[in-house]
Design an enzyme around this catalytic site. Sequence first.
Site, short mmCIF file in Angstrom:
data_model
loop_
_atom_site.label_atom_id
_atom_site.label_comp_id
_atom_site.label_asym_id
_atom_site.label_seq_id
_atom_site.Cartn_x
_atom_site.Cartn_y
_atom_site.Cartn_z
N CYS A 197 0.85 -1.18 0.00
CA CYS A 197 0.00 0.00 0.00
C CYS A 197 0.90 1.24 0.00
O CYS A 197 2.10 1.16 0.14
CB CYS A 197 -0.88 0.02 1.24
SG CYS A 197 -1.72 -1.53 1.56
N ARG A 221 2.23 1.72 -7.73
CA ARG A 221 2.46 0.54 -6.90
C ARG A 221 1.31 -0.46 -7.00
O ARG A 221 1.48 -1.61 -6.62
CB ARG A 221 2.60 0.97 -5.43
CG ARG A 221 3.86 1.77 -5.18
CD ARG A 221 3.77 2.51 -3.89
NE ARG A 221 3.95 1.65 -2.74
CZ ARG A 221 5.05 1.60 -2.01
NH1 ARG A 221 6.08 2.33 -2.35
NH2 ARG A 221 5.14 0.81 -0.98
N TRP A 233 -4.02 -1.79 -0.98
CA TRP A 233 -4.04 -3.02 -1.79
C TRP A 233 -4.56 -4.09 -0.85
O TRP A 233 -3.88 -4.45 0.12
CB TRP A 233 -2.63 -3.33 -2.30
CG TRP A 233 -2.57 -4.44 -3.30
CD1 TRP A 233 -2.79 -4.34 -4.65
CD2 TRP A 233 -2.23 -5.81 -3.06
NE1 TRP A 233 -2.62 -5.57 -5.25
CE2 TRP A 233 -2.27 -6.49 -4.30
CE3 TRP A 233 -1.90 -6.54 -1.92
CZ2 TRP A 233 -2.00 -7.84 -4.42
CZ3 TRP A 233 -1.63 -7.89 -2.05
CH2 TRP A 233 -1.68 -8.53 -3.29
N ASN A 274 0.54 0.31 6.38
CA ASN A 274 1.01 -0.65 5.38
C ASN A 274 1.51 -1.85 6.14
O ASN A 274 2.25 -1.69 7.11
CB ASN A 274 2.19 -0.10 4.58
CG ASN A 274 1.79 0.99 3.62
OD1 ASN A 274 0.61 1.32 3.52
ND2 ASN A 274 2.76 1.55 2.94
N GLY A 275 1.19 -3.04 5.69
CA GLY A 275 1.70 -4.24 6.35
C GLY A 275 0.56 -5.15 6.77
O GLY A 275 -0.58 -4.99 6.35
N GLU A 281 10.70 -14.25 -20.23
CA GLU A 281 10.42 -12.84 -19.93
C GLU A 281 9.39 -12.28 -20.92
O GLU A 281 8.48 -11.54 -20.53
CB GLU A 281 11.73 -12.05 -19.95
CG GLU A 281 11.61 -10.55 -19.78
CD GLU A 281 10.93 -10.11 -18.49
OE1 GLU A 281 10.71 -10.94 -17.59
OE2 GLU A 281 10.58 -8.92 -18.39
N LYS A 336 5.74 -10.75 -19.87
CA LYS A 336 5.27 -9.41 -20.25
C LYS A 336 3.91 -9.49 -20.90
O LYS A 336 3.02 -8.71 -20.58
CB LYS A 336 6.24 -8.74 -21.24
CG LYS A 336 7.54 -8.18 -20.73
CD LYS A 336 7.46 -6.99 -19.83
CE LYS A 336 7.29 -7.39 -18.40
NZ LYS A 336 8.48 -7.68 -17.66
N GLU A 368 1.17 -10.45 -18.40
CA GLU A 368 1.01 -9.41 -17.38
C GLU A 368 0.13 -8.25 -17.87
O GLU A 368 -0.72 -7.78 -17.14
CB GLU A 368 2.42 -8.91 -17.06
CG GLU A 368 2.62 -8.38 -15.69
CD GLU A 368 4.08 -8.01 -15.44
OE1 GLU A 368 4.90 -8.01 -16.39
OE2 GLU A 368 4.40 -7.71 -14.29
N HIS A 422 8.17 -32.86 -25.99
CA HIS A 422 7.93 -33.59 -24.74
C HIS A 422 6.60 -33.18 -24.09
O HIS A 422 6.40 -33.43 -22.91
CB HIS A 422 9.11 -33.38 -23.78
CG HIS A 422 10.40 -33.89 -24.34
ND1 HIS A 422 10.66 -35.24 -24.50
CD2 HIS A 422 11.47 -33.24 -24.86
CE1 HIS A 422 11.86 -35.38 -25.05
NE2 HIS A 422 12.37 -34.18 -25.29
N LYS A 480 3.38 -2.87 -8.16
CA LYS A 480 4.75 -2.65 -8.60
C LYS A 480 5.76 -3.27 -7.64
O LYS A 480 6.71 -3.90 -8.05
CB LYS A 480 5.01 -1.15 -8.75
CG LYS A 480 6.41 -0.80 -9.24
CD LYS A 480 6.61 -1.30 -10.65
CE LYS A 480 8.02 -1.11 -11.16
NZ LYS A 480 8.25 -1.90 -12.37
#
Length: 617
Positions: A10, A35, A83, A107-108, A490, A494, A497, A513, A612
């Site tokens: 957050c 974020r 969040w 936050n946490g 990667e 992307k 995502e 396979h 993020k």
Amino acid sequence: MKIKKEVNMCGIVGALAQRNVNEILLEGLRRLEYRGYDSAGVCLVDGEQQLQLRKSQGKVADLEARLHDNPAAGRLGIAHTRWATHGVPSDHNSHPHVSGQIALVHNGIIENYRDLRARLLGLGYEFASDTDTETVVHLIHSLTNEGMTLLEAVTAATAELEGAYAIGVISADEPQTLVCARSGSPLVIGVGIEENFIASDPMALRQVTDRFVFLEEGDVAQVSLEGIAVFDQHGEEVSRPVHKLDGGHDAADKGRYRHFMQKEIFEQPEVVKATLAGRIGAHTVLPEALGARANEILPEVKQVQIVACGTSYHAGLVARYWLEDWAGIPCAVEVASEIRYRKTAVRPGTLFVTISQSGETADTLAALRQAKELGYLASMTICNVPNSSLVRESELSLMTEAGPEIGVASTKAFTTQLVALQLFCIALAKANGMPADKEAELVGALHQLPELMEDFTGLDQLVKATSEAFAEKHHTLFLGRGVEYPIALEGALKLKEISYIHAEAYPAGELKHGPLALVDADMPVVVVAPNNELLEKLKSNLQEVRARGGELFVFASPRAGFASEPGVTVVEVPDAPDSLAPILYTVPLQLLSYHVALLKGTDVDQPRNLAKSVTVE
Ligand code: AGP
């Protein structure tokens, strides 16, 4: 106090000034939007010493609309982007949470919230949310009811908390005080002139100050107009240094670009150059590139254990090929959330390397903390954020110079990680007897990198045209061989995502396979095909795809000998040295996912469900 070293993604902003701080708080929240979050809120102490609370599920813009309809002003305030962890995203679960005259943002995760909640219910407190956080504000309120000041109450309350927290607390009864505390979640104090601020990330405050105090684990601080008093975990007043952060460019500005991700893709030639600057000479990696301590430690390294998450993990996978090839040093790479929960056997002389854009990823940080007990030779981090937890807690750090990365999908952070890793691998190979001409060849290639990066970003329009073939598809396969396999991974990450298209990556030799069963005309197959020693093997694998009607999209240099034909689209990329191929071939794959996402109309910079900085376990 039992503390579990995990943090949350957050965002917190707080301000105390002699002017209305509402706009400072909102701008701070906008700067933290990258974020990832699902609701936002603000609470101000007005001129009548009343709390003015406004909260909204959704974006900061929704909160602004609420403030437009129902304005609030004050010289003291706190704000938050949430969040969701405990309780669904909703107005009532959004922060700030209030108890009487006290408001709090957090936050946490408070792990003992059930016990605290039961106790506070017994004291007559009523809960308006499903969050763990609300217990903290009631707890602080109950302590002020016993006659404690806000600072005393926050100090006493945090001593009871189990879990992770960064909190900002205000009381309408103490309009000249902002109290904050941290343990397991980052929190900074922004130092102004007769005005002071708090935030979970300095970037939230760059519009008002460039001077910051970084709180340490267990610190509680009282912020007033005149100054800041910090108390450590034993309650002793301590002096924490004020760091001046350099101006840099304002990362919160998209400039001429439509999205941060697009801007960050096109910044790559520049940031790659910055990551190399002062670290390579004409033919060698300079001794100062990794620092004096690294030069002492590298000759002792017999093995390397790399630990990271997501894109940073893919960078680690690439480095394994370089290390074993150039340095002849065994290298293992593992995702942080796995290694931290299994018993590992550590050989003497193993260097523990973490890779992270943010430097705050909870699993990577936890793995590092655990590694310290396990007999590794030393710890090193490759990181993009100075003063982040990973940098502060690692013995060695090699900074990437990507500048702040705002788009949730990592782009320039990845390619600069590869550059930093390449410097590290060359330095380690050199310490292990790599001949000077091999070093000169690798360094010579690195000198060409910024310009080649520019050429690869120039593929934009070509890739855009190719992206149309993907927009209506539901599944995609990415193939690579050797060091290009992690690049295929990667590329697939992307695409999934930001466009939400299911994408898998395989080493091309693995096709037969299992995954070949999936291949048909509806499943585009993306191939990373530089002109290297595995090219002929790769071509045979591609025949297997064509024979099943699979449509190929091949990213290859002219020398690789591919030609477009029905069912095969070749995206011709500039020729480049082998050692740079993984870095350069990443760029068209980033552009592909970007253009597919544009066609699909998804939220490119803040894809759904993602944040993020992944600071929860
Ligand atoms: C990449 O696009 C991601 N957003 C994600 O995989 C990210 O790389 C991962 O969460 C690790 O983050 P870090 O580099 O900040 O540790």
